[in-house]
Design an enzyme around this catalytic site. Structure first.
Site, PDB file in Angstrom:
ATOM      1  CB  ALA A 295       0.036  -1.124  -2.851  1.00 27.87           C
ATOM      2  CB  CYS A 296       2.499  -0.773   1.091  1.00 19.75           C
ATOM      3  SG  CYS A 296       2.357   0.314  -0.061  1.00 19.75           S
ATOM      4  CB  SER A 297       2.335  -4.114   4.318  1.00 17.62           C
ATOM      5  OG  SER A 297       1.293  -3.528   4.510  1.00 17.62           O
TER       6      SER A 297
END
Length: 559
Positions: A295-297
């Site tokens: 998720a995300c980074s």
């Protein structure tokens, strides 16, 4: 606190959260120079300015005579109190404000500035006009009512909250009652244990809750900028529990909160730590390979790892899931307005000197990106109404920030500048160049329609960079709601389509719309790729990697 006010704050809490957008920061210097540019423009174009002043005067006359049709936007909940529309004085106050704000934006839009300077001008005008909104003053009808209902106590309580925030919160309104939650007590309570630890991470294995499990385990990689327990927030919102209920052997990474001593940690550091972790999971479960979720980074890290595995000829990942994660850094977000060479270099220099980028500093920058949702909302709630800051689990998690090591932050800034993942072999990790087109395993990609942190069009463009078969899913929600989307929400919707045309809008036009949560759709997709079922082992770890501390482990408690 009224239920309505509570619901509004809760809705905004789920739509606005910290993420990697503010890693580049916005310098006060940039804001001041943009403000100066706006003021100078008034002098440089006197006739243009005079015309807009005259237009504002005409609108003001209509307001005073009760002939103005100005109304706040339908989704602007600040003015929902009936007094703003029914009381003649309040209505005129509101319409004067709306006329002033509209004229300022029209003036900057029609000036002879460049497109980028016009956008910066809009941003600065927005900051000023939102700060001066009638709802932020003691004249706010809700605050006046509250004052009389409490015999003035609301004002004293508000002043007390303000004093506390000046001392303890850098003068920013507190978003959450931090005393209402404790990780491991009423958050992150799913049963499990740390089965492996290195300098960079702890690996948590969760205890199965079904008699049989799928052979292929799932490794969840959270963002480095927030703590892992967004995946195990409360029992009803826990993705970890959802996976366990569906017979997935579930492992989650808990990143260490770096200090100055870890300033040299970069993307390769995180990838090497994940490689060790994957080997441990395969030894514990006896599987040949596993599935991943980033998720995300954490999604950037997962994809970089897969590119590295491909380069060295390893096949340890069968399929993966990308959640609200951008690989194509050509972002049209507000923070990109100020992302010129000087600002980017200054951002790198600051974190290099400090050794880390503080999560609290990023949170502050991000708050000013969304001032109505992340500042003035709480200003009204805490100070004008005298309420305690709300007690929401998402807000607690979002305020439980972590740091980024200087080296990793520098790499992210460089990614923002050069957008290397869009080109073959432009990014190197762990000694190997990465070509995302060579990453050919199946993947599931989730984005949110109202996500202004990782806009869905950018997530879509990112998905097309990879070589594998993509199941792209668009949730009708913001950044965090796209992740925390348990079944049963009557408002939840999502769209799917296996075709991936170049234009995201073309994809949307042809997509199939579904009711309820995408979790159920993903469950079917991941189950098909998780192998046969076998009898569950309720003993965590193995002889070589025995179970240690109970979940959520020790790294999550590091401040």
């Amino acid at each position: 606190m009224s239920n309505k006010n509570n619901e509004d704050l809760q809705r905004q809490a789920t739509e606005n959260t910290l993420n990697l957008n503010p890693v580049i920061g916005i310098r006060g210097k940039d804001l001041l120079s943009s403000a100066r540019m706006v003021l100078l423009q008034a002098i440089k174009q006197p006739f243009h300015s005079a015309r807009h002043v005259a237009h504002f005067g005409l609108e003001l006359k209509n307001v005073l005579l009760g002939q103005s049709g100005l109304q706040p936007e339908a989704d602007d909940r600040r003015f929902n109190d009936p007094a703003w529309s029914q009381n003649p004085l309040y209505r005129r106050y509101l319409q004067t404000y709306l006329a002033w704000r509209k004229e300022l934006h029209n003036w900057i839009e029609e000036s002879n500035l460049s497109e980028q300077d016009t956008s910066r001008g809009h941003f600065v005008i927005n900051l000023m006009t939102e700060a001066m909104a009638p709802t932020n003053s003691m004249a706010n009808p809700a605050a006046v009512k509250r004052f009389f209902e409490t015999g003035g106590k609301s004002l004293l309580d508000g002043l007390s909250h303000l004093a506390k925030d000046l001392v303890n919160n850098g003068g920013m309104p507190s978003q959450v009652n931090m005393d209402a939650f404790e990780v491991g007590q009423n958050l992150a309570t799913t049963e499990g244990a740390v089965v492996y630890r290195n300098d960079v991470l702890e690996l948590i294995q969760y205890k199965p809750i079904t008699e049989s499990v799928h052979e292929r385990p799932l490794l969840v990689v959270p963002p480095q900028i927030n703590k892992f327990y967004v995946f195990d927030l409360s029992p009803e919102k826990s993705l970890a529990r959802f996976c366990l209920r569906n017979g997935l052997q579930t492992f989650i990474v808990s990143w260490r909160n770096p200090t100055k001593a870890q300033r040299e940690w970069g993307l390769s550091t995180y990838i090497e730590a994940l490689k060790e972790t994957i080997d441990v999971i395969l030894k514990i479960t006896g599987a040949k390979d596993l599935n991943m979720l980033g998720a995300c980074s954490g999604g950037i890290t997962t994809v970089a790892l897969l590119g590295h595995y491909q380069a060295i000829g390893e096949n340890k990942v069968n399929a993966f899931t990308q959640m609200v994660s951008v690989l194509d850094f050509n972002l049209e977000t507000q923070v990109a307005l100020f992302a010129d060479e000087q600002t980017l270099e200054a951002a790198k220099r600051r974190s290099y000197q400090a050794g880390v980028l503080e999560g609290k500093d990023m949170a502050k920058v991000f708050a000013w990106m969304r001032p109505n949702d992340l500042i003035w909302n709480y200003w009204v709630n805490n100070y004008l109404l005298g309420n305690e800051p709300p007690a929401f689990d998402i807000l607690y998690w979002n305020n439980d920030t972590t740091r980024l090591p200087a080296a990793f932050h520098g790499e992210l800034v460089e990614m923002f500048k050069t957008n290397p993942l869009t080109r073959p072999n432009a990014l190197e990790v762990c000694g190997t160049p990465i070509d995302l087109k060579q990453v050919t395993c199946d993947f599931y990609c989730v984005a949110g329609t109202t996500d202004h942190i990782t806009p869905w069009e950018a997530c879509y463009r990112s998905a097309r960079l990879l070589g594998g078969k993509c199941e792209f899913v668009l949730s009708n929600s913001g950044h965090i709601q796209s992740i925390l989307n348990p079944p049963g929400n009557p408002k939840a919707r999502f769209s799917t389509s296996s075709d991936m045309p170049a234009d995201p809008k073309a994809w949307l036009e042809n997509a199939t719309k579904h009711a309820d949560s995408w979790w159920l759709h993903w469950q079917q997709w991941i189950t098909e790729r998780s192998g046969k079922t076998k009898k569950a082992s309720f003993t965590l770890g193995n002889k070589a990697f025995p179970a240690g501390e109970a979940a959520p482990g020790t790294y999550v408690h590091e401040r």
